[in-house]
Write a protein that holds these residues in place. Structure first.
Motif, PDB file in Angstrom:
ATOM      1  N   ASP A  38      21.751  33.070 -83.813  1.00  0.00           N
ATOM      2  CA  ASP A  38      22.713  34.171 -83.677  1.00  0.00           C
ATOM      3  C   ASP A  38      24.039  33.692 -83.107  1.00  0.00           C
ATOM      4  O   ASP A  38      25.061  34.332 -83.313  1.00  0.00           O
ATOM      5  N   ASP A  39      24.006  32.573 -82.364  1.00  0.00           N
ATOM      6  CA  ASP A  39      25.205  32.095 -81.688  1.00  0.00           C
ATOM      7  C   ASP A  39      25.883  30.929 -82.408  1.00  0.00           C
ATOM      8  O   ASP A  39      26.794  30.312 -81.884  1.00  0.00           O
ATOM      9  N   CYS A  40      25.438  30.625 -83.620  1.00  0.00           N
ATOM     10  CA  CYS A  40      26.039  29.551 -84.431  1.00  0.00           C
ATOM     11  C   CYS A  40      26.022  29.955 -85.899  1.00  0.00           C
ATOM     12  O   CYS A  40      25.089  30.613 -86.349  1.00  0.00           O
ATOM     13  N   ARG A  41      27.056  29.520 -86.611  1.00  0.00           N
ATOM     14  CA  ARG A  41      27.134  29.754 -88.055  1.00  0.00           C
ATOM     15  C   ARG A  41      27.745  28.512 -88.671  1.00  0.00           C
ATOM     16  O   ARG A  41      28.839  28.097 -88.272  1.00  0.00           O
ATOM     17  N   VAL A  42      27.064  27.910 -89.622  1.00  0.00           N
ATOM     18  CA  VAL A  42      27.631  26.741 -90.307  1.00  0.00           C
ATOM     19  C   VAL A  42      28.701  27.245 -91.260  1.00  0.00           C
ATOM     20  O   VAL A  42      28.420  28.001 -92.192  1.00  0.00           O
ATOM     21  N   ALA A  43      29.945  26.849 -91.015  1.00  0.00           N
ATOM     22  CA  ALA A  43      31.078  27.324 -91.804  1.00  0.00           C
ATOM     23  C   ALA A  43      31.421  26.375 -92.945  1.00  0.00           C
ATOM     24  O   ALA A  43      31.904  26.811 -93.989  1.00  0.00           O
ATOM     25  N   ALA A  44      31.195  25.074 -92.749  1.00  0.00           N
ATOM     26  CA  ALA A  44      31.517  24.086 -93.782  1.00  0.00           C
ATOM     27  C   ALA A  44      30.738  22.803 -93.496  1.00  0.00           C
ATOM     28  O   ALA A  44      30.517  22.454 -92.338  1.00  0.00           O
ATOM     29  N   VAL A  45      30.353  22.134 -94.580  1.00  0.00           N
ATOM     30  CA  VAL A  45      29.656  20.849 -94.475  1.00  0.00           C
ATOM     31  C   VAL A  45      30.331  19.876 -95.430  1.00  0.00           C
ATOM     32  O   VAL A  45      30.636  20.223 -96.574  1.00  0.00           O
ATOM     33  N   SER A  46      30.544  18.673 -94.953  1.00  0.00           N
ATOM     34  CA  SER A  46      31.170  17.637 -95.779  1.00  0.00           C
ATOM     35  C   SER A  46      30.211  17.132 -96.842  1.00  0.00           C
ATOM     36  O   SER A  46      29.019  17.463 -96.844  1.00  0.00           O
ATOM     37  N   LYS A  47      30.732  16.277 -97.699  1.00  0.00           N
ATOM     38  CA  LYS A  47      29.864  15.515 -98.586  1.00  0.00           C
ATOM     39  C   LYS A  47      28.952  14.665 -97.712  1.00  0.00           C
ATOM     40  O   LYS A  47      29.232  14.421 -96.541  1.00  0.00           O
TER      41      LYS A  47
END
Length: 174
Positions: A38-47
Protein backbone atom coordinates in the motif's frame (compact mmCIF):
# COMPACT_ATOMS: atom_id res chain seq x y z
CA UNK A 1 -15.26 12.17 12.55
CA UNK A 2 -11.71 13.20 11.78
CA UNK A 3 -10.29 13.37 8.31
CA UNK A 4 -7.01 11.55 7.95
CA UNK A 5 -4.35 13.37 5.95
CA UNK A 6 -3.57 11.96 2.54
CA UNK A 7 -0.32 10.05 2.33
CA UNK A 8 2.39 12.01 0.57
CA UNK A 9 4.20 9.96 -2.04
CA UNK A 10 7.79 10.66 -3.06
CA UNK A 11 9.59 9.11 -6.02
CA UNK A 12 12.60 6.98 -5.13
CA UNK A 13 15.01 5.38 -7.59
CA UNK A 14 16.11 1.84 -6.81
CA UNK A 15 18.92 -0.21 -8.32
CA UNK A 16 18.49 -3.98 -8.46
CA UNK A 17 20.99 -6.65 -9.39
CA UNK A 18 22.25 -10.15 -8.84
CA UNK A 19 24.39 -12.92 -10.33
CA UNK A 20 23.51 -16.16 -8.48
CA UNK A 21 20.59 -18.44 -9.35
CA UNK A 22 18.02 -16.68 -11.54
CA UNK A 23 18.56 -12.96 -10.84
CA UNK A 24 15.97 -11.70 -13.37
CA UNK A 25 13.30 -13.84 -11.67
CA UNK A 26 14.41 -12.64 -8.21
CA UNK A 27 14.43 -8.99 -9.33
CA UNK A 28 10.99 -9.36 -10.95
CA UNK A 29 9.63 -10.91 -7.75
CA UNK A 30 11.15 -8.08 -5.66
CA UNK A 31 9.49 -5.49 -7.92
CA UNK A 32 6.14 -7.29 -7.66
CA UNK A 33 6.46 -7.42 -3.86
CA UNK A 34 7.09 -3.68 -3.75
CA UNK A 35 4.21 -3.00 -6.15
CA UNK A 36 1.77 -5.03 -3.99
CA UNK A 37 2.39 -2.83 -0.95
CA UNK A 38 0.00 0.00 0.00
CA UNK A 39 2.95 2.32 0.64
CA UNK A 40 4.83 1.64 -2.63
CA UNK A 41 3.94 1.68 -6.31
CA UNK A 42 6.33 0.71 -9.10
CA UNK A 43 6.06 3.63 -11.53
CA UNK A 44 8.72 2.62 -14.09
CA UNK A 45 11.26 -0.14 -14.68
CA UNK A 46 14.27 0.04 -16.96
CA UNK A 47 15.32 -2.51 -19.51
CA UNK A 48 17.13 -5.51 -18.06
CA UNK A 49 20.89 -5.45 -18.59
CA UNK A 50 23.64 -8.04 -18.45
CA UNK A 51 26.68 -6.35 -16.94
CA UNK A 52 30.27 -7.35 -16.20
CA UNK A 53 31.12 -7.56 -12.49
CA UNK A 54 32.37 -4.36 -10.88
CA UNK A 55 34.78 -4.08 -7.95
CA UNK A 56 35.35 -7.82 -7.56
CA UNK A 57 35.76 -9.05 -11.12
CA UNK A 58 36.40 -12.80 -10.65
CA UNK A 59 32.74 -13.76 -10.68
CA UNK A 60 29.81 -14.27 -13.06
CA UNK A 61 28.23 -11.36 -14.93
CA UNK A 62 25.34 -9.60 -13.23
CA UNK A 63 21.84 -8.70 -14.29
CA UNK A 64 20.88 -5.13 -13.38
CA UNK A 65 17.93 -2.77 -13.68
CA UNK A 66 16.59 0.37 -12.07
CA UNK A 67 13.07 1.21 -10.98
CA UNK A 68 11.21 4.33 -9.96
CA UNK A 69 8.96 3.68 -7.00
CA UNK A 70 6.35 6.07 -5.64
CA UNK A 71 6.39 5.60 -1.87
CA UNK A 72 4.98 7.11 1.29
CA UNK A 73 7.77 5.50 3.31
CA UNK A 74 10.65 7.58 4.62
CA UNK A 75 14.03 6.71 3.03
CA UNK A 76 15.28 4.48 5.86
CA UNK A 77 11.93 2.68 6.08
CA UNK A 78 12.10 2.04 2.31
CA UNK A 79 15.60 0.63 2.77
CA UNK A 80 14.27 -1.64 5.55
CA UNK A 81 11.58 -2.95 3.18
CA UNK A 82 14.21 -3.60 0.48
CA UNK A 83 16.48 -5.41 2.96
CA UNK A 84 13.52 -7.48 4.17
CA UNK A 85 12.77 -8.52 0.58
CA UNK A 86 16.44 -9.45 0.11
CA UNK A 87 16.38 -11.56 3.31
CA UNK A 88 13.18 -13.26 2.16
CA UNK A 89 15.04 -14.27 -1.00
CA UNK A 90 17.90 -15.68 1.07
CA UNK A 91 20.36 -12.85 0.34
CA UNK A 92 23.51 -13.40 2.37
CA UNK A 93 26.14 -10.67 2.61
CA UNK A 94 29.46 -12.51 2.63
CA UNK A 95 31.83 -10.12 0.88
CA UNK A 96 31.71 -6.59 -0.47
CA UNK A 97 30.84 -6.52 -4.19
CA UNK A 98 30.69 -10.33 -4.11
CA UNK A 99 28.18 -12.71 -5.70
CA UNK A 100 24.57 -12.36 -4.62
CA UNK A 101 21.10 -13.65 -5.40
CA UNK A 102 19.62 -10.15 -5.18
CA UNK A 103 20.69 -6.67 -4.21
CA UNK A 104 18.33 -3.69 -3.89
CA UNK A 105 19.85 -0.25 -3.36
CA UNK A 106 18.01 3.00 -2.65
CA UNK A 107 19.72 5.32 -5.14
CA UNK A 108 17.73 8.53 -4.76
CA UNK A 109 14.74 9.70 -2.77
CA UNK A 110 13.12 12.71 -4.40
CA UNK A 111 15.59 15.57 -4.21
CA UNK A 112 16.56 14.68 -0.67
CA UNK A 113 20.20 14.53 0.33
CA UNK A 114 20.94 12.73 3.56
CA UNK A 115 23.73 10.78 5.15
CA UNK A 116 23.03 8.65 8.19
CA UNK A 117 24.77 5.62 9.62
CA UNK A 118 22.24 3.44 7.78
CA UNK A 119 21.65 5.20 4.43
CA UNK A 120 23.14 7.82 2.16
CA UNK A 121 21.08 9.35 -0.65
CA UNK A 122 21.93 9.95 -3.35
CA UNK A 123 23.86 6.66 -3.26
CA UNK A 124 27.50 7.72 -2.86
CA UNK A 125 28.94 5.71 -5.76
CA UNK A 126 26.01 5.55 -8.19
CA UNK A 127 27.40 8.10 -10.65
CA UNK A 128 30.61 6.05 -11.06
CA UNK A 129 28.75 2.91 -12.09
CA UNK A 130 27.68 2.33 -15.67
CA UNK A 131 25.48 -0.56 -14.51
CA UNK A 132 23.44 1.99 -12.53
CA UNK A 133 23.53 5.00 -14.85
CA UNK A 134 22.62 3.07 -18.04
CA UNK A 135 19.35 1.59 -16.71
CA UNK A 136 18.52 4.74 -14.74
CA UNK A 137 18.85 6.78 -17.94
CA UNK A 138 16.14 4.55 -19.49
CA UNK A 139 13.54 5.78 -17.00
CA UNK A 140 14.87 9.06 -15.57
CA UNK A 141 17.40 10.71 -17.92
CA UNK A 142 16.64 14.19 -16.54
CA UNK A 143 16.75 13.20 -12.87
CA UNK A 144 19.19 15.52 -11.08
CA UNK A 145 21.86 13.69 -9.07
CA UNK A 146 24.64 15.61 -7.36
CA UNK A 147 23.98 18.70 -9.48
CA UNK A 148 23.88 16.99 -12.89
CA UNK A 149 21.32 15.05 -14.89
CA UNK A 150 21.55 11.25 -15.14
CA UNK A 151 22.04 11.53 -18.93
CA UNK A 152 25.13 13.69 -18.33
CA UNK A 153 26.61 11.26 -15.79
CA UNK A 154 25.99 8.43 -18.27
CA UNK A 155 28.19 10.13 -20.88
CA UNK A 156 31.16 9.69 -18.52
CA UNK A 157 30.30 6.24 -17.17
CA UNK A 158 32.07 3.06 -18.26
CA UNK A 159 29.37 1.06 -20.03
CA UNK A 160 31.74 -1.39 -21.72
CA UNK A 161 30.32 -4.90 -21.82
CA UNK A 162 26.81 -3.85 -20.76
CA UNK A 163 24.19 -5.53 -22.96
CA UNK A 164 20.39 -5.32 -23.11
CA UNK A 165 18.92 -8.58 -21.79
CA UNK A 166 15.21 -7.67 -21.76
CA UNK A 167 12.81 -4.87 -22.70
CA UNK A 168 11.04 -2.70 -20.13
CA UNK A 169 8.25 -5.23 -19.57
CA UNK A 170 10.71 -8.05 -18.74
CA UNK A 171 9.70 -8.01 -15.07
CA UNK A 172 5.99 -8.47 -15.77
CA UNK A 173 6.52 -11.54 -17.93
CA UNK A 174 8.35 -13.56 -15.25
Amino acid sequence: MSISPEKVFEVAALGLGGNIGDPPAAMAEALRQLDRRDDCRVAAVSKLYSTPPWGKTDQADFFNCCALVETSLEPEALLDVCLSIERGMKRVRLERWGPRTIDIDVLTYGTREQKTEKLEVPHPRMTERGFVMKPLADIAPDLPVKGRKVRDWLEEADIGGIKVAGDQDWWRAR
